[in-house]
Design a protein around this motif. Structure first.
Motif, PDB file in Angstrom:
ATOM      1  N   VAL A 289       0.836  -1.195   0.000  1.00  0.00           N
ATOM      2  CA  VAL A 289       0.000   0.000   0.000  1.00  0.00           C
ATOM      3  C   VAL A 289       0.873   1.249   0.000  1.00  0.00           C
ATOM      4  O   VAL A 289       2.072   1.202   0.270  1.00  0.00           O
ATOM      5  CB  VAL A 289      -0.945   0.027   1.228  1.00  0.00           C
ATOM      6  CG1 VAL A 289      -1.994  -1.059   1.126  1.00  0.00           C
ATOM      7  CG2 VAL A 289      -0.143  -0.134   2.520  1.00  0.00           C
ATOM      8  N   TYR A 290       0.215   2.346  -0.315  1.00  0.00           N
ATOM      9  CA  TYR A 290       0.884   3.646  -0.379  1.00  0.00           C
ATOM     10  C   TYR A 290      -0.010   4.661   0.318  1.00  0.00           C
ATOM     11  O   TYR A 290      -1.235   4.636   0.166  1.00  0.00           O
ATOM     12  CB  TYR A 290       1.112   4.043  -1.844  1.00  0.00           C
ATOM     13  CG  TYR A 290       1.157   5.524  -2.081  1.00  0.00           C
ATOM     14  CD1 TYR A 290       2.290   6.258  -1.779  1.00  0.00           C
ATOM     15  CD2 TYR A 290       0.040   6.199  -2.593  1.00  0.00           C
ATOM     16  CE1 TYR A 290       2.317   7.624  -1.978  1.00  0.00           C
ATOM     17  CE2 TYR A 290       0.072   7.559  -2.801  1.00  0.00           C
ATOM     18  CZ  TYR A 290       1.216   8.270  -2.493  1.00  0.00           C
ATOM     19  OH  TYR A 290       1.249   9.619  -2.676  1.00  0.00           O
ATOM     20  N   GLY A 291       0.586   5.545   1.116  1.00  0.00           N
ATOM     21  CA  GLY A 291      -0.245   6.503   1.831  1.00  0.00           C
ATOM     22  C   GLY A 291       0.485   7.765   2.220  1.00  0.00           C
ATOM     23  O   GLY A 291       1.602   8.023   1.758  1.00  0.00           O
ATOM     24  N   HIS A 292      -0.150   8.562   3.070  1.00  0.00           N
ATOM     25  CA  HIS A 292       0.376   9.839   3.531  1.00  0.00           C
ATOM     26  C   HIS A 292       0.570   9.807   5.040  1.00  0.00           C
ATOM     27  O   HIS A 292      -0.267   9.278   5.773  1.00  0.00           O
ATOM     28  CB  HIS A 292      -0.592  10.974   3.178  1.00  0.00           C
ATOM     29  CG  HIS A 292      -0.600  11.318   1.728  1.00  0.00           C
ATOM     30  ND1 HIS A 292      -1.346  12.371   1.224  1.00  0.00           N
ATOM     31  CD2 HIS A 292       0.042  10.780   0.669  1.00  0.00           C
ATOM     32  CE1 HIS A 292      -1.153  12.433  -0.085  1.00  0.00           C
ATOM     33  NE2 HIS A 292      -0.327  11.484  -0.439  1.00  0.00           N
ATOM     34  N   ALA A 293       1.663  10.395   5.477  1.00  0.00           N
ATOM     35  CA  ALA A 293       1.879  10.666   6.901  1.00  0.00           C
ATOM     36  C   ALA A 293       1.563  12.135   7.112  1.00  0.00           C
ATOM     37  O   ALA A 293       2.158  13.005   6.466  1.00  0.00           O
ATOM     38  CB  ALA A 293       3.323  10.353   7.284  1.00  0.00           C
ATOM     39  N   VAL A 294       0.621  12.432   8.020  1.00  0.00           N
ATOM     40  CA  VAL A 294       0.083  13.791   8.123  1.00  0.00           C
ATOM     41  C   VAL A 294       0.129  14.264   9.572  1.00  0.00           C
ATOM     42  O   VAL A 294       0.225  13.465  10.515  1.00  0.00           O
ATOM     43  CB  VAL A 294      -1.370  13.846   7.599  1.00  0.00           C
ATOM     44  CG1 VAL A 294      -1.442  13.370   6.162  1.00  0.00           C
ATOM     45  CG2 VAL A 294      -2.300  12.994   8.468  1.00  0.00           C
TER      46      VAL A 294
END
Length: 812
Positions: free
Chosen positions: A113-118
């Motif tokens: 998976v691919y995502g954002h750290a926010v």
């Protein structure tokens, strides 16, 4: 209303009686309007449709003042905190890192998976509400690694958990750490970038290590801000630049004080300028196709109106006013235009339906732009624009015959059988001008398509600096492994891969070209004592490679040697640089043996390699440094395996070999050419779209030339019979039959070539190194137009030559 209904009934009856004419006109309109609907639908999705966020017009992204391509990260986390606390122009600020990826482990599956750290306030800042469960907030954070929460995207929720609401509250593993699923984002929320489709969001405090959160040289965040009421972007920019100057004074070793600017987010940072220019340019070319279609139909309608002159004269003699006749012709044009417009919208909807079902070429399916492009469905705004295009098109090609009838003499038409503009070889009629306009537009679009194809060919022959053919890439998810991978284990894996039958070379790199990489690492002269960014002399790309990478990648080493396993932390630090690095650092002085400082180590150049492409195909030569894996702390590596066997035959042996040494790490294998295909997406898309427009314009030009020539021949059949009976030569008959269309073809083609030369700026928005002056393009356009003219006029010319004078005279 009664008269309007009568006009509609009569228009439908007249069109039904001329099926060939009606079919040609409908196809012409369908292609012209359909092309514009497709282009506008994509333009609407990319540029006109706002982000699915709260008050998107007041949302801004911080950018460095120098324009940077495909670079989102601009600010360190400590600098973001300083901007957030010290500014006086933003109501709030948030930040994210859009390069989080790994294996997500749950009870049901293991997915890459691919995502954002926010930041913790990210969702509240953007005004996002959960679809299920809740979202995390700033109050959930209490320092590094204090908020092990994850929010799933709607896509991941459905793909991995079958949209089960019960997943909320469960625990998944990411980066070898547990994360609690607290909620699911709404289906229409994908962050602040239209070309991005993250699978998840996690708190940035649980993504970075504590030392990374304090590192001011790690530009690892993209910063967003929402302006206070009454504050202008210029005032906010000045406020931010004042803070940047203060930070440079407080932290001279890490902060440069580089000026900032503000842009609206959504189009992958500064690439919004390129995307806007390309889409507006393609839209302009699509409108030219529609204009050519209207000119074509106007010419056909004008000829048809001339043939109906006796009918119009009889109706005028029976009491119909000129306005009544004009209204009838305009009604016919509008009915035809509405039917053609509806067919064009149906064609566009069908095309988007096919694309949304995944029927895409392989080179498009892997590129992030495609997800947004195919989502450009036909919505209300597109329907309204389609209706406007349809009505305007009907008016454009309906006004010409209406003008003819308005200016005609009914009594003359009754006597001669024809009305309108008299036949004359010495002056141009309105139909001639319409044909000339079609030819000019066709020439322009043919030049555009040839320029795009030349740009594509040029890109295919750009030296990459490596040879991807015959190479497969194997990625291991190292998140399940604690700490950095020991070089000894990487060496063992490479040795094992080299023993696989068919493998000729193997090595590793931290990231292959065109997939990112660390850019902007400061380089200092060997005598530097103050390591501030202002004292750096170069900011190259940095790749970490193992011995054997250069051979496996097919990279040419010009001088010196490859890195070695003997290059360890206990030996002098070394590096390999490319030609641009060496030239910018030392000019004509030999680079071998030169020293420089990078990442706190003094390194000696042991090799020089050829330049290549590292980030995108259109970049100028960039400085690059290769550091040995055995002298670097590198957690992530990609295995490069060259083999003479087919790639599909190598997948299972590679997975089996690597799994035997690291059974807990998920493995992904792909062909290297497939990665390079993504870098060619924009060039391929430009070549395909402009070629389609060129073909459509060519079809319109052929029908226009053929229609004019055929109409001319049909009107002068008796004249040709007399000429042949009197012994006229073949070339004279052909000249009379198709001479005028050929003259118009020559004039229109020359005008189009002249205008095409000045279209370099417009084409440069779409095509790599667009050059309409390219001799191949010019010669190709001339030959194409000549062949189109010959093909279109051949049948009318043969018809004029096969006239039987005796038969015509008997009929007369």
């Amino acid at each position: 209303m009664k008269d309007l209904l009568l006009d509609l009934r009569y228009a439908l009856r007249v069109l039904w009686k001329s099926p060939a004419f009606t079919l040609v006109a409908l196809i012409t309109l369908m292609l012209g309007i359909g092309t514009n609907v497709v282009v506008f639908a994509i333009l609407n999705a990319v540029l006109l449709h706002p982000l699915e966020l709260s008050d998107p017009q007041n949302l801004y992204q911080l950018r460095l003042r120098p324009w940077t391509s495909f670079k989102l990260l601009t600010t360190s986390y400590p600098a973001f905190e300083d901007y957030r606390q010290r500014n006086s122009t933003f109501s709030d600020m948030a930040a994210f890192n859009g390069f989080s990826e790994g294996a997500l482990r749950s009870d049901k599956a293991v997915l890459n998976v691919y995502g954002h750290a926010v930041t913790g306030n990210y969702f509240d800042f953007l005004g996002v509400q959960p679809q299920a469960g809740r979202l995390f907030h700033a109050a959930d954070e209490h320092g590094p690694s204090s908020a092990p929460y994850i929010v799933l995207s709607d896509t991941l929720w459905r793909r991995a958990f079958n949209a089960d609401p019960g997943v909320v509250g469960t625990t998944v593993r990411l980066y070898n750490h547990p994360f609690m699923v607290v909620g699911v984002a709404p289906a229409r929320f994908h962050g602040t970038d239209k070309f991005d489709r993250p699978d998840y969001w996690i708190p940035i405090l649980n993504y970075f290590e504590p030392d990374q959160l304090r590192n001011r040289t790690l530009t690892a965040t993209t910063v967003l801000g929402r302006l206070k009421p009454g504050v202008t972007p210029q005032q906010a920019t000045e406020n931010l630049n004042t803070i940047a100057t203060q930070l440079a004074k407080e932290y001279p070793k890490t902060d440069t004080g580089m000026p900032l600017r503000l842009i609206h987010p959504g189009l992958f940072g500064d690439n919004g300028d390129v995307i806007r220019g390309a889409l507006y340019s393609v839209t302009g070319l699509a409108l030219l196709v529609l204009l050519a279609a209207c000119a074509n139909l106007a010419s056909l309608f004008a000829a048809r109106s001339a043939d109906r002159s006796r009918e119009m004269a009889v109706r005028a003699a029976l009491g119909s006013s000129r306005w009544r006749l004009v209204r009838q012709l305009l009604t016919e044009a509008m009915v035809l235009s509405l039917i053609g417009g509806a067919a064009g919208v149906a064609m566009a909807s069908l095309m988007f339906g096919v694309l949304n079902r995944g029927s895409l070429p392989s080179f498009m399916s892997q590129w992030p732009y495609t997800a947004l492009a195919v989502s450009g469905s036909v919505n209300l705004r597109v329907y309204l624009v389609s209706l406007v295009l349809t009505l305007v098109s009907g008016l454009l090609f309906g006004m010409i015959p209406a003008r003819q009838v308005w200016r005609s003499d009914p009594f003359q038409a009754m006597k001669s059988g024809r009305a309108g503009e008299p036949l004359s070889l010495r002056r141009f009629t309105s139909r001639d001008l319409l044909l000339g306009a079609q030819i000019v537009i066709c020439t322009l679009l043919v030049i555009s398509s040839l320029v795009a194809v030349r740009g594509m060919v040029r890109l295919l022959h750009v030296p990459l600096g490596f040879q991807p053919q015959g190479v497969v890439l194997a990625d291991l998810d190292w998140s399940e492994i604690e700490g950095n991978m020991p070089p000894e284990k990487v060496k063992a894996m490479i040795d094992a891969l080299q023993s696989v039958p068919g493998v000729t070379a193997a090595g590793t790199v931290n990231r292959v070209p065109f997939t990112g990489g660390l850019h902007g690492v400061p380089v200092f002269p060997p005598a530097t004592t103050e390591f501030t960014l202002n004292n750096s002399v170069l900011a190259p790309y940095r790749f970490t490679v193992s011995p054997g990478y250069l051979e496996a990648a097919g990279t040419c080493l010009l001088q010196g040697r490859d890195v070695s396993w003997d290059d360890t932390a206990g030996t002098p630090y070394v590096a390999i640089v490319n030609e641009t690095f060496a030239r910018k650092m030392w000019g004509d002085t030999p680079a071998i043996g030169q020293r420089f400082i990078i990442l706190d180590h003094l390194r000696e150049v042991v090799g020089v390699m050829k330049d290549g492409k590292y980030h995108d195909m259109e970049e100028s030569p960039q400085p690059v440094v290769y550091l040995p894996l055995s002298q670097s702390d590198q957690r992530y590596v990609t295995f490069i395996v060259r083999s003479h066997r087919a790639p599909n035959e190598m997948v299972e042996p590679l997975k089996r070999t690597l799994s035997g040494l690291e059974p807990n790490a998920p493995i992904t294998v792909q062909r290297w050419p497939d990665v390079v295909e993504g870098a060619l997406f924009s060039a391929r898309a430009a070549a395909i779209s402009l070629s389609v427009m060129g073909v459509l314009a060519a079809m319109l030009a052929v029908t226009g030339i053929f229609g004019t020539a055929a109409y001319n021949v049909s009107r002068r059949m008796k004249e040709f019979g007399i000429r042949l009976a009197l012994g006229a030569r073949t070339k004279h008959v052909i000249s009379v039959a198709v001479g005028r269309p050929m003259v118009l073809l020559g004039i229109g083609s020359l005008t189009g070539l002249f205008l095409g030369v000045f279209a370099a700026r417009l084409l440069g928005q779409i095509v790599y190194q667009a050059n309409p002056r390219d001799p191949v393009v010019v010669v190709g356009a001339v030959l194409t137009m000549a062949l189109l003219g010959i093909a279109a006029s051949a049948i009318p010319a043969l018809r004029a030559l096969t006239v039987d004078p005796s038969k015509l005279l008997r009929e007369e």
